[in-house]
Design an enzyme around this catalytic site. Structure first.
Site, PDB file in Angstrom:
ATOM      1  N   ARG A  12       0.818  -1.211   0.000  1.00  0.00           N
ATOM      2  CA  ARG A  12       0.000   0.000   0.000  1.00  0.00           C
ATOM      3  C   ARG A  12       0.861   1.273   0.000  1.00  0.00           C
ATOM      4  O   ARG A  12       0.352   2.381  -0.109  1.00  0.00           O
ATOM      5  CB  ARG A  12      -0.913  -0.002   1.228  1.00  0.00           C
ATOM      6  CG  ARG A  12      -2.219   0.795   1.084  1.00  0.00           C
ATOM      7  CD  ARG A  12      -2.150   2.263   1.421  1.00  0.00           C
ATOM      8  NE  ARG A  12      -3.429   2.947   1.215  1.00  0.00           N
ATOM      9  CZ  ARG A  12      -4.190   3.424   2.174  1.00  0.00           C
ATOM     10  NH1 ARG A  12      -3.804   3.315   3.436  1.00  0.00           N
ATOM     11  NH2 ARG A  12      -5.324   4.028   1.893  1.00  0.00           N
ATOM     12  N   SER A  13       2.145   1.127   0.079  1.00  0.00           N
ATOM     13  CA  SER A  13       3.041   2.273   0.178  1.00  0.00           C
ATOM     14  C   SER A  13       3.502   2.747  -1.198  1.00  0.00           C
ATOM     15  O   SER A  13       4.180   2.002  -1.910  1.00  0.00           O
ATOM     16  CB  SER A  13       4.270   1.898   1.017  1.00  0.00           C
ATOM     17  OG  SER A  13       5.332   2.787   0.804  1.00  0.00           O
ATOM     18  N   PRO A  14       3.179   3.986  -1.585  1.00  0.00           N
ATOM     19  CA  PRO A  14       3.677   4.470  -2.877  1.00  0.00           C
ATOM     20  C   PRO A  14       5.195   4.524  -2.923  1.00  0.00           C
ATOM     21  O   PRO A  14       5.800   4.259  -3.959  1.00  0.00           O
ATOM     22  CB  PRO A  14       3.062   5.869  -2.996  1.00  0.00           C
ATOM     23  CG  PRO A  14       2.721   6.274  -1.603  1.00  0.00           C
ATOM     24  CD  PRO A  14       2.384   5.017  -0.887  1.00  0.00           C
ATOM     25  N   SER A  16       7.223   2.480  -1.350  1.00  0.00           N
ATOM     26  CA  SER A  16       7.699   1.111  -1.560  1.00  0.00           C
ATOM     27  C   SER A  16       7.680   0.776  -3.042  1.00  0.00           C
ATOM     28  O   SER A  16       8.628   0.160  -3.566  1.00  0.00           O
ATOM     29  CB  SER A  16       6.826   0.116  -0.785  1.00  0.00           C
ATOM     30  OG  SER A  16       7.076   0.170   0.601  1.00  0.00           O
ATOM     31  N   TYR A  17       6.618   1.170  -3.728  1.00  0.00           N
ATOM     32  CA  TYR A  17       6.533   0.947  -5.165  1.00  0.00           C
ATOM     33  C   TYR A  17       7.677   1.651  -5.892  1.00  0.00           C
ATOM     34  O   TYR A  17       8.320   1.069  -6.782  1.00  0.00           O
ATOM     35  CB  TYR A  17       5.185   1.436  -5.689  1.00  0.00           C
ATOM     36  CG  TYR A  17       5.151   1.695  -7.179  1.00  0.00           C
ATOM     37  CD1 TYR A  17       5.387   0.667  -8.092  1.00  0.00           C
ATOM     38  CD2 TYR A  17       4.874   2.974  -7.674  1.00  0.00           C
ATOM     39  CE1 TYR A  17       5.360   0.913  -9.467  1.00  0.00           C
ATOM     40  CE2 TYR A  17       4.849   3.219  -9.036  1.00  0.00           C
ATOM     41  CZ  TYR A  17       5.096   2.192  -9.928  1.00  0.00           C
ATOM     42  OH  TYR A  17       5.087   2.436 -11.282  1.00  0.00           O
TER      43      TYR A  17
END
Length: 218
Positions: A12-14, A16-17
């Site tokens: 859910r972490s932008p 992290s993406y």
């Protein structure tokens, strides 16, 4: 000598993406093994912590993640649907969460197969790049798993059949992140030292180079 590190990651972490593909590329270029360690997003794990800070934080993340992606040349759009079912206006977290637990369990199942980094990268692209609406439907996730060299049906079945054990592993990942001295994602931990954020990748590589990081032979 192969260097080893752990990447603590949330679907859910932008940020992290924005980090995972670059860490994957680093592991392919260098003699480096990065283990993906999936954690639950803080909105699920502890929403009380998420909402105790400045109310501007959410708006800032929306702005900063988008401009960071633009600067890096990475395709980006807030997911449709959000992996966490949440009313972003009221911040209310829904009791029913059909997506995030499934994603986390599959991510951990991929880590069991030493393919967590590739799986997280390919799935994150489907979720965050804007390449697909309704990323949770059709063949989007299955095709992402195939690109990562994994069997989606096998992962999905394991995520359901072995949910309790996978959840325990995910909780252990969070405990390991806490023990390393951080709480957020993405965090790369190398030899006990945490590097938090998508903007610390060059610094992590610099530290690894001090420890003998070398490029793979062609």
């Amino acid at each position: 000598m192969t260097l080893r590190a752990d990447l603590f990651f949330s679907f859910r972490s932008p940020y992290s993406y924005l980090a995972v593909g670059r860490y994957r590329a680093m592991a392919e270029e260098y003699d480096l093994a990065i283990t993906l360690r999936t954690v639950l997003p803080i909105a699920i794990r502890d929403p009380g912590i998420l909402f105790t800070g400045n109310p501007n934080a959410g708006r800032y993340i929306f702005i900063d993640a988008a401009r960071s992606a633009q600067m890096l040349g990475i395709a980006y759009r807030w997911p449709r649907p959000d992996p966490v079912v949440q009313n972003l206006a009221t911040r209310e977290i829904a009791a029913d969460q059909p997506h995030i637990h499934r994603l986390c369990r599959m991510g951990q199942a991929a880590t069991r197969r030493e393919s967590g980094l590739a799986f997280a990268d390919e799935v994150s692209k489907v979720i965050w790049s804007g390449m697909a609406d309704d990323w949770h439907e059709g063949d989007h996730l299955a095709e992402a798993a195939t690109r990562a060299g994994l069997n989606f049906a096998e992962l999905d079945a394991e995520a359901q059949a072995d949910a309790e054990a996978l959840d325990a592993e995910i909780a252990a990942n969070q405990a390991a992140l806490d023990a390393a001295g951080h709480w957020g994602v993405p965090t790369l931990v190398f030899e006990g030292e945490p590097f938090f954020g998508q903007d610390r990748i060059a610094m992590a590589r610099w530290r690894m180079e001090q420890k003998g990081l070398t490029r793979r032979h062609a």
